[in-house]
Design a protein around this motif. Sequence first.
Motif, PDB file in Angstrom:
ATOM      1  N   PHE A 155       0.826  -1.203   0.000  1.00 44.46           N
ATOM      2  CA  PHE A 155       0.000   0.000   0.000  1.00 44.46           C
ATOM      3  C   PHE A 155       0.859   1.250   0.000  1.00 44.46           C
ATOM      4  O   PHE A 155       0.457   2.302  -0.483  1.00 44.46           O
ATOM      5  N   TRP A 156       2.088   1.130   0.503  1.00 42.18           N
ATOM      6  CA  TRP A 156       3.003   2.269   0.487  1.00 42.18           C
ATOM      7  C   TRP A 156       3.412   2.591  -0.948  1.00 42.18           C
ATOM      8  O   TRP A 156       3.428   3.756  -1.362  1.00 42.18           O
ATOM      9  N   LEU A 159       0.633   4.369  -2.485  1.00 40.87           N
ATOM     10  CA  LEU A 159       0.592   5.781  -2.059  1.00 40.87           C
ATOM     11  C   LEU A 159       1.621   6.604  -2.826  1.00 40.87           C
ATOM     12  O   LEU A 159       1.339   7.721  -3.285  1.00 40.87           O
ATOM     13  N   LEU A 160       2.839   6.051  -2.977  1.00 44.40           N
ATOM     14  CA  LEU A 160       3.886   6.787  -3.686  1.00 44.40           C
ATOM     15  C   LEU A 160       3.513   6.988  -5.154  1.00 44.40           C
ATOM     16  O   LEU A 160       3.785   8.042  -5.732  1.00 44.40           O
ATOM     17  N   VAL A 162       0.492   7.337  -6.327  1.00 39.48           N
ATOM     18  CA  VAL A 162      -0.481   8.436  -6.351  1.00 39.48           C
ATOM     19  C   VAL A 162       0.254   9.767  -6.239  1.00 39.48           C
ATOM     20  O   VAL A 162       0.004  10.700  -7.001  1.00 39.48           O
ATOM     21  N   TYR A 163       1.198   9.819  -5.286  1.00 35.54           N
ATOM     22  CA  TYR A 163       1.915  11.070  -5.033  1.00 35.54           C
ATOM     23  C   TYR A 163       2.676  11.530  -6.271  1.00 35.54           C
ATOM     24  O   TYR A 163       2.591  12.693  -6.677  1.00 35.54           O
ATOM     25  N   ILE A 167      -0.598  13.168  -8.401  1.00 36.61           N
ATOM     26  CA  ILE A 167      -0.672  14.503  -7.812  1.00 36.61           C
ATOM     27  C   ILE A 167       0.436  15.414  -8.334  1.00 36.61           C
ATOM     28  O   ILE A 167       0.180  16.546  -8.729  1.00 36.61           O
ATOM     29  N   LEU A 273      -6.224  -3.156   0.122  1.00 39.18           N
ATOM     30  CA  LEU A 273      -5.366  -2.006   0.405  1.00 39.18           C
ATOM     31  C   LEU A 273      -5.256  -1.087  -0.810  1.00 39.18           C
ATOM     32  O   LEU A 273      -5.393   0.129  -0.700  1.00 39.18           O
ATOM     33  N   THR A 276      -8.356   0.823  -1.530  1.00 42.12           N
ATOM     34  CA  THR A 276      -8.544   1.892  -0.557  1.00 42.12           C
ATOM     35  C   THR A 276      -7.694   3.108  -0.921  1.00 42.12           C
ATOM     36  O   THR A 276      -8.157   4.241  -0.881  1.00 42.12           O
ATOM     37  N   VAL A 277      -6.428   2.842  -1.300  1.00 39.05           N
ATOM     38  CA  VAL A 277      -5.547   3.953  -1.655  1.00 39.05           C
ATOM     39  C   VAL A 277      -6.117   4.733  -2.834  1.00 39.05           C
ATOM     40  O   VAL A 277      -6.137   5.960  -2.840  1.00 39.05           O
TER      41      VAL A 277
ATOM     42  N   LEU B 152      -6.675 -11.000   5.038  1.00 39.46           N
ATOM     43  CA  LEU B 152      -6.958  -9.603   5.367  1.00 39.46           C
ATOM     44  C   LEU B 152      -8.457  -9.327   5.507  1.00 39.46           C
ATOM     45  O   LEU B 152      -8.863  -8.712   6.503  1.00 39.46           O
ATOM     46  N   PHE B 245      -3.246   0.901   8.502  1.00 43.66           N
ATOM     47  CA  PHE B 245      -3.397   1.802   7.362  1.00 43.66           C
ATOM     48  C   PHE B 245      -4.866   1.923   6.976  1.00 43.66           C
ATOM     49  O   PHE B 245      -5.329   2.992   6.582  1.00 43.66           O
ATOM     50  N   LEU B 246      -5.612   0.833   7.095  1.00 48.43           N
ATOM     51  CA  LEU B 246      -7.037   0.870   6.773  1.00 48.43           C
ATOM     52  C   LEU B 246      -7.842   1.589   7.851  1.00 48.43           C
ATOM     53  O   LEU B 246      -9.036   1.754   7.729  1.00 48.43           O
ATOM     54  N   LEU B 260       0.969   6.170   8.117  1.00 47.21           N
ATOM     55  CA  LEU B 260       0.654   6.245   6.686  1.00 47.21           C
ATOM     56  C   LEU B 260      -0.824   6.555   6.483  1.00 47.21           C
ATOM     57  O   LEU B 260      -1.190   7.286   5.561  1.00 47.21           O
ATOM     58  N   SER B 264      -2.025   9.863   4.621  1.00 44.41           N
ATOM     59  CA  SER B 264      -2.911   9.797   3.469  1.00 44.41           C
ATOM     60  C   SER B 264      -4.160  10.641   3.697  1.00 44.41           C
ATOM     61  O   SER B 264      -4.576  11.412   2.823  1.00 44.41           O
ATOM     62  N   MET B 269       0.126  14.413   0.710  1.00 44.84           N
ATOM     63  CA  MET B 269       0.469  14.504  -0.707  1.00 44.84           C
ATOM     64  C   MET B 269       0.172  15.886  -1.253  1.00 44.84           C
ATOM     65  O   MET B 269       0.912  16.425  -2.062  1.00 44.84           O
ATOM     66  N   LEU B 270      -0.931  16.484  -0.788  1.00 49.01           N
ATOM     67  CA  LEU B 270      -1.321  17.784  -1.324  1.00 49.01           C
ATOM     68  C   LEU B 270      -0.418  18.889  -0.785  1.00 49.01           C
ATOM     69  O   LEU B 270      -0.128  19.854  -1.484  1.00 49.01           O
ATOM     70  N   LEU B 277       5.367  10.956   4.219  1.00 49.44           N
ATOM     71  CA  LEU B 277       4.857   9.856   3.410  1.00 49.44           C
ATOM     72  C   LEU B 277       5.905   8.759   3.235  1.00 49.44           C
ATOM     73  O   LEU B 277       5.592   7.579   3.249  1.00 49.44           O
ATOM     74  N   GLY B 281       6.992   4.117   5.472  1.00 52.66           N
ATOM     75  CA  GLY B 281       7.056   3.008   4.524  1.00 52.66           C
ATOM     76  C   GLY B 281       8.471   2.496   4.375  1.00 52.66           C
ATOM     77  O   GLY B 281       8.713   1.287   4.299  1.00 52.66           O
TER      78      GLY B 281
END
Lengths: 334, 309
Positions: A155-156, A159-160, A162-163, A167, A273, A276-277, B152, B245-246, B260, B264, B269-270, B277, B281
Amino acid sequence: MAPVAYFVRRFLFFLGTLWAAVTLNFLIPRLQPGDPAEAIVSRLAGQSESIDPAQVQAIRVMLGTPDGNLFDQYVQYLGAVLHGDFGISYTYFPYSVTHMIGQALPWTVILVGVTQIISFVVGTLLGTWAAYRRNSRVDSVITLGSTFLGTLPFFWLALLLVYVFAITLRWFPERGGYGGGSSPGWNWLFISDAFQHSVLPAVALLITGPIGWIIGMRNNMVQSLGEDHTRLAVARGLPRRRVAITYGARIAILPNVTGFAIALGGILGGTVLVETVFNYPGMGRLLLESVSSRDYPLMQAIFLFTTIGVLVANFLADLLYGFLDPRVRKVESV
Amino acid sequence: MSTPAPAVPAPGADTEGVQAAATAVARGTRLPGWFVILWRNRKCRIGILMLAAFVLVAVFAPLIAPYDPRDDAFPTSLGPTADHWLGTTAQGEDVFSQLVVGARTSLVVGLAAGVLSTLIGLVVGLTAGFVGGWVDEVLSFLINLGLVVPALPLMVTLAAYAPVRGLWLIIIVISVTGWAYGARIKRSQIITLRTRDYITAARFAGDRTARIIAREIVPNMTSLIVVGFMGAALGAIGGEAGLAFLGLGDPLTVSWGTMLNQASLGGAMLTGQWAWLIAPGLALSLLITSFTLINFGIDALSNPHLRED
């Protein structure tokens, strides 16, 4: 064991696991002390003024009634499950739980299906290559590279991605399954839009996806290349490449077939995961949404559907394996 | 298994001197043989050092962390500065302090859930493999069931029903969902050990089953148990991070997963807070790497052919 007995045995195992999964789904909410249904009904009543009797009934069937013993509840529950009646979703009232799952299922099936087939093919090819050139530079790059990538949390990475790509660079949309301008259907606008939205989640799944297959394939093949029948093939003067493919890879790929089905459970966890991200409208996000909004009927049904999906996949893999490898039909399966 | 490997010079260039030193150290201080074998493997040595660093950070977390990880008295959403090396969260907490304290959570969960699921796997695997018959049929069914049920989603479902989500609940949920793989491997190992001559001899000598298992079988499975523990601990660390994380972790515990989650949700990120971030990780990834590296050495422990590495 005759071949038929193998398939019968696998089918019985499938039925057994299916029953166990359905029962587990029945027992989990009843493990907690007190009356879960009452707690939830009162919690729902506190949140909204109008609470539909159908909802209360759905919660009662899924979570149990204070009156009536556990066995009666179980029979009632089994009946509901057999009819595909999982009740009404609380969050998406008046839609049924089955309707909500039907909406989310295609997204996950397509995303997971496509990425896992690609992962399997790429992983098997890379693993074969590494084993063919074992102890060379190619081998160590592939093995060490995949070991390193395997340590990165799923999930990390997502996230990266997405970043960086959504973005910062704005190459891909940041979240969701399709944009506001299109609506689901068989039209070009929607399909291209959905494709764009699925690129990053797919990449997130594809970075770590092939690793298991690479390592598994390489190790199996290195082993099968060291066996006597392979040595005989080499002694006969068969071309090296042909020995590697027909004597090494062909045998080495077998454990990966069952591995594929067993890995599916883990892959679905990763999908929760990743969805969700990316806020991707699949089963994983729906599961999490149902958890955070305490939509217990929906949550229970998603867990059951996911488990049954994995069980069916395992059963199919067992059947396939029975056809591919005649040995398992003879030997008692472990 | 406990005898040290013969001092064969390693093919790797720089390991020779270190190896000699390790042998000398082992001779001087009488380190256990298994440790010498692990230490001699270069990858494993790096892994042990990395893990030791993480353990030190976790043990001395309150001394290392410059601030209380929950202290939100600082300016919000800062980038890295001299006062806050990794910036601050959207609530104004120090990211570096959270990172340091988070090491503790990951290691505690990894250790506790690793031990717990190894124990469950050992008991189930031993019983199934040793007793056989219908007991084996039932337990094997349970093991196979545990293998195929998606972990999970099961963890999420179990955690969702829990009235209080403490760290121990997370540990139990992870152990209950993660024991099956180890149990299967232990069961098949037992089945091959059960028919060995020395077991038959012990049985004829009149030893009780419990004694045979404890004295004859378990010592021969040490490396398998250790590998199983490492795998289970690794799975637990990943599981905790995923759950947290969830947003399903223990809300009172600072962990890399919750960091994380908050990064998020808190718009890291913004606001371009890459440090917030990347750091959790990366820490998680380095911890997983250390386990993977140590596993190379444990493979050498159970397979003498790999020892010269």
